[in-house]
Design a protein around this motif. Structure first.
Motif, PDB file in Angstrom:
ATOM      1  N   ALA A  66      -3.480 -10.088   2.059  1.00  0.00           N
ATOM      2  CA  ALA A  66      -4.200 -10.826   3.023  1.00  0.00           C
ATOM      3  C   ALA A  66      -4.172 -10.177   4.401  1.00  0.00           C
ATOM      4  O   ALA A  66      -5.173 -10.212   4.984  1.00  0.00           O
ATOM      5  N   ALA A  67      -2.972  -9.659   4.810  1.00  0.00           N
ATOM      6  CA  ALA A  67      -2.717  -9.035   5.950  1.00  0.00           C
ATOM      7  C   ALA A  67      -3.589  -7.829   6.042  1.00  0.00           C
ATOM      8  O   ALA A  67      -4.165  -7.537   7.158  1.00  0.00           O
ATOM      9  N   ALA A  68      -3.511  -7.108   4.965  1.00  0.00           N
ATOM     10  CA  ALA A  68      -4.487  -5.922   5.013  1.00  0.00           C
ATOM     11  C   ALA A  68      -5.847  -6.023   5.045  1.00  0.00           C
ATOM     12  O   ALA A  68      -6.680  -5.318   5.642  1.00  0.00           O
ATOM     13  N   ALA A  69      -6.231  -7.194   4.310  1.00  0.00           N
ATOM     14  CA  ALA A  69      -7.730  -7.398   4.240  1.00  0.00           C
ATOM     15  C   ALA A  69      -8.242  -7.883   5.701  1.00  0.00           C
ATOM     16  O   ALA A  69      -9.226  -7.520   6.014  1.00  0.00           O
ATOM     17  N   LEU A  70      -7.222  -8.753   6.475  1.00  0.00           N
ATOM     18  CA  LEU A  70      -7.678  -9.163   7.841  1.00  0.00           C
ATOM     19  C   LEU A  70      -7.579  -8.034   8.783  1.00  0.00           C
ATOM     20  O   LEU A  70      -8.606  -7.944   9.632  1.00  0.00           O
ATOM     21  N   ARG A  71      -6.702  -6.924   8.751  1.00  0.00           N
ATOM     22  CA  ARG A  71      -6.664  -6.159   9.461  1.00  0.00           C
ATOM     23  C   ARG A  71      -7.973  -5.167   9.493  1.00  0.00           C
ATOM     24  O   ARG A  71      -8.664  -4.694  10.342  1.00  0.00           O
ATOM     25  N   GLU A  72      -8.529  -5.126   8.169  1.00  0.00           N
ATOM     26  CA  GLU A  72      -9.555  -4.267   7.790  1.00  0.00           C
ATOM     27  C   GLU A  72     -10.749  -4.806   8.309  1.00  0.00           C
ATOM     28  O   GLU A  72     -11.684  -4.171   9.010  1.00  0.00           O
ATOM     29  N   ALA A  73     -11.069  -6.141   8.237  1.00  0.00           N
ATOM     30  CA  ALA A  73     -12.084  -6.927   8.450  1.00  0.00           C
ATOM     31  C   ALA A  73     -12.459  -6.892  10.050  1.00  0.00           C
ATOM     32  O   ALA A  73     -13.363  -7.168  10.659  1.00  0.00           O
ATOM     33  N   ALA A  74     -11.261  -7.105  10.926  1.00  0.00           N
ATOM     34  CA  ALA A  74     -11.183  -7.100  12.291  1.00  0.00           C
ATOM     35  C   ALA A  74     -11.137  -5.864  12.975  1.00  0.00           C
ATOM     36  O   ALA A  74     -11.441  -5.932  14.056  1.00  0.00           O
ATOM     37  N   GLY A  75     -10.971  -4.669  12.045  1.00  0.00           N
ATOM     38  CA  GLY A  75     -11.057  -3.420  12.764  1.00  0.00           C
ATOM     39  C   GLY A  75      -9.912  -3.137  13.746  1.00  0.00           C
ATOM     40  O   GLY A  75     -10.226  -2.545  14.753  1.00  0.00           O
ATOM     41  N   THR A  76      -8.831  -3.658  13.320  1.00  0.00           N
ATOM     42  CA  THR A  76      -7.713  -3.303  14.435  1.00  0.00           C
ATOM     43  C   THR A  76      -6.638  -2.666  13.676  1.00  0.00           C
ATOM     44  O   THR A  76      -6.790  -2.181  12.442  1.00  0.00           O
ATOM     45  N   THR A  77      -5.948  -1.940  14.185  1.00  0.00           N
ATOM     46  CA  THR A  77      -4.928  -1.187  13.936  1.00  0.00           C
ATOM     47  C   THR A  77      -3.395  -1.527  14.066  1.00  0.00           C
ATOM     48  O   THR A  77      -2.391  -0.896  13.774  1.00  0.00           O
ATOM     49  N   ARG A  78      -3.427  -3.039  14.296  1.00  0.00           N
ATOM     50  CA  ARG A  78      -2.038  -3.423  14.707  1.00  0.00           C
ATOM     51  C   ARG A  78      -1.489  -3.546  13.416  1.00  0.00           C
ATOM     52  O   ARG A  78      -1.830  -3.970  12.625  1.00  0.00           O
ATOM     53  N   GLY A  79       0.069  -3.914  13.650  1.00  0.00           N
ATOM     54  CA  GLY A  79       1.051  -4.363  12.614  1.00  0.00           C
ATOM     55  C   GLY A  79       1.503  -5.680  12.511  1.00  0.00           C
ATOM     56  O   GLY A  79       1.087  -6.317  13.561  1.00  0.00           O
ATOM     57  N   ALA A  80       2.463  -5.830  11.472  1.00  0.00           N
ATOM     58  CA  ALA A  80       2.978  -7.185  11.744  1.00  0.00           C
ATOM     59  C   ALA A  80       4.220  -7.069  10.729  1.00  0.00           C
ATOM     60  O   ALA A  80       3.967  -6.503   9.601  1.00  0.00           O
ATOM     61  N   ARG A  81       5.420  -7.936  10.730  1.00  0.00           N
ATOM     62  CA  ARG A  81       6.286  -7.943   9.833  1.00  0.00           C
ATOM     63  C   ARG A  81       6.262  -9.450   9.324  1.00  0.00           C
ATOM     64  O   ARG A  81       6.261 -10.235  10.267  1.00  0.00           O
ATOM     65  N   ILE A  82       6.022  -9.593   8.070  1.00  0.00           N
ATOM     66  CA  ILE A  82       5.969 -11.000   7.615  1.00  0.00           C
ATOM     67  C   ILE A  82       7.210 -10.925   6.584  1.00  0.00           C
ATOM     68  O   ILE A  82       7.636 -10.392   6.030  1.00  0.00           O
ATOM     69  N   THR A  83       8.168 -12.424   6.933  1.00  0.00           N
ATOM     70  CA  THR A  83       8.936 -12.432   5.865  1.00  0.00           C
ATOM     71  C   THR A  83       8.777 -13.950   5.356  1.00  0.00           C
ATOM     72  O   THR A  83       8.332 -14.899   5.943  1.00  0.00           O
ATOM     73  N   LEU A  84       9.048 -13.841   3.892  1.00  0.00           N
ATOM     74  CA  LEU A  84       8.617 -14.928   3.219  1.00  0.00           C
ATOM     75  C   LEU A  84       9.897 -15.699   2.690  1.00  0.00           C
ATOM     76  O   LEU A  84      10.851 -15.154   2.205  1.00  0.00           O
ATOM     77  N   ASP A  85       9.877 -17.109   2.804  1.00  0.00           N
ATOM     78  CA  ASP A  85      11.217 -17.855   2.591  1.00  0.00           C
ATOM     79  C   ASP A  85      10.611 -18.670   1.426  1.00  0.00           C
ATOM     80  O   ASP A  85      10.058 -19.930   2.101  1.00  0.00           O
ATOM     81  N   LYS A  86      10.651 -18.546   0.081  1.00  0.00           N
ATOM     82  CA  LYS A  86       9.857 -19.087  -0.714  1.00  0.00           C
ATOM     83  C   LYS A  86      10.743 -20.366  -1.173  1.00  0.00           C
ATOM     84  O   LYS A  86      11.785 -20.432  -1.656  1.00  0.00           O
ATOM     85  N   ARG A  87       9.978 -21.470  -1.371  1.00  0.00           N
ATOM     86  CA  ARG A  87      10.434 -22.735  -1.996  1.00  0.00           C
ATOM     87  C   ARG A  87       9.424 -23.243  -3.040  1.00  0.00           C
ATOM     88  O   ARG A  87       9.852 -23.853  -3.892  1.00  0.00           O
TER      89      ARG A  87
END
Ligand code: C5P
Length: 286
Positions: A66-87
């Motif tokens: 999802a992050a990669a798809a949004l970055r591509e669609a928005a034409g940005t080169t920014r990054g992010a650290r995503i942490t999942l805590d699953k229940r």
């Protein structure tokens, strides 16, 4: 930090097979208050970490896609650290992976200051998976097409019991087991969406339907054992959610759901008493 809520399918009807290999669906999806935590921080590259064993942190994870798809669609080169805590259990019919993906779209829209309206996020969401657009809305909704066309529905609050047998199933495998005799014409969804069927817990229970359940039960008998146990414990109705294997029971109230849950303390199953959510499935907390 964002909270990403699970869903159940109160009705899921398979209308037929499409040219593109997918199935034409009519489903009533309902957000429930069993949630994953998704933390999103600024970073130079896109990276994902999971605090839950067995959850892939690479490109197999829909949240990272999802992050990669949004970055591509928005034409940005920014990054992010995503942490999942699953229940929310994984590959369970509760849409957990799709909810996390929707939370990533909402969170990155903010972090990257894109200011995209939901309709634009929805286009990216549809490319990721058919459950993802629902989570951008939440509440109760009628979904059609491959499941990606969403129409909000009103529905009164429900208490539900979720029971997961601690094995995972593949959505593609479940759809592969559907035969034309299992196709229906949308009448169950119409009853529920039409108002009458959604008004009281008893009416919702009488309207529950899942066109994938018969095929799933044939392959995985524990699904029917859970349904029987829920009914024996007082649930008004019990149904497999999505492509399974999680089963939910409809209670008269949240307090009744907690009672049913207590009666179900059998080894080998994970059980939750939950409330339905009327508002968004993705909530930003601080
Ligand atoms: O869209 P999603 O990734 O959730 O779908 C997983 C799989 O489920 C698809 O690859 C397809 O095999 C099946 N599916 C289907 N018809 C749908 C949705 C999913 O056959 N409407």
């Amino acid at each position: 930090m964002l909270k990403a809520a699970a869903k159940v399918n109160l009705v899921l009807e398979v209308l037929g097979k499409r040219e593109d290999g997918y199935h034409e669906l009519v489903t009533v999806m309902q957000a429930v208050d069993l949630s994953d935590k998704v933390t999103i921080e600024d970073a130079d590259i896109l990276e994902l970490q999971s605090r839950t064993a067995g959850v892939p942190a690479d490109g197999r994870n829909l949240a990272l896609r999802a992050a990669a798809a949004l970055r591509e669609a928005a034409g940005t080169t920014r990054g992010a650290r995503i942490t999942l805590d699953k229940r929310i259990p994984v590959a369970a019919g509760l849409g957990g992976g799709s909810a996390d993906a929707a939370a990533v779209l909402v969170g990155l829209n903010r972090l990257w200051r894109l200011r995209w309206p939901v309709a634009r996020l929805e286009e990216v969401a549809t490319g990721l998976g058919m459950d993802v657009p629902f989570f951008l809305h939440g509440g109760r909704a009628l979904a059609t097409g491959r499941g990606e066309r969403i129409e909000r529905l009103r529905g009164s609050a429900l208490g539900l019991v979720l029971v997961n047998p601690r094995f995972a199933v593949s959505t593609a495998e479940m759809y592969g087991r559907v035969t034309p005799e299992m196709y229906t014409d949308g009448r169950h969804a119409k009853t529920l969406a039409g108002g009458w069927g959604g008004r009281t817990p008893a009416r919702v229970a009488a309207t529950l339907y899942n066109g994938l359940q018969e095929a799933a039960v044939a392959a995985y008998p524990p699904i029917n054992r859970i349904r029987a146990a829920l009914l024996a414990a007082g649930a008004l109705g019990a149904l497999m959610s999505g492509s399974g294997p999680t089963v939910f029971g409809v209670a008269r109230s949240f307090e009744h759901a907690r009672q049913i849950r207590r009666r179900l303390t059998r080894g080998g199953w994970d059980c939750w008493a939950v409330r339905t959510l009327n508002g968004p499935a993705i909530r930003t907390l601080g």
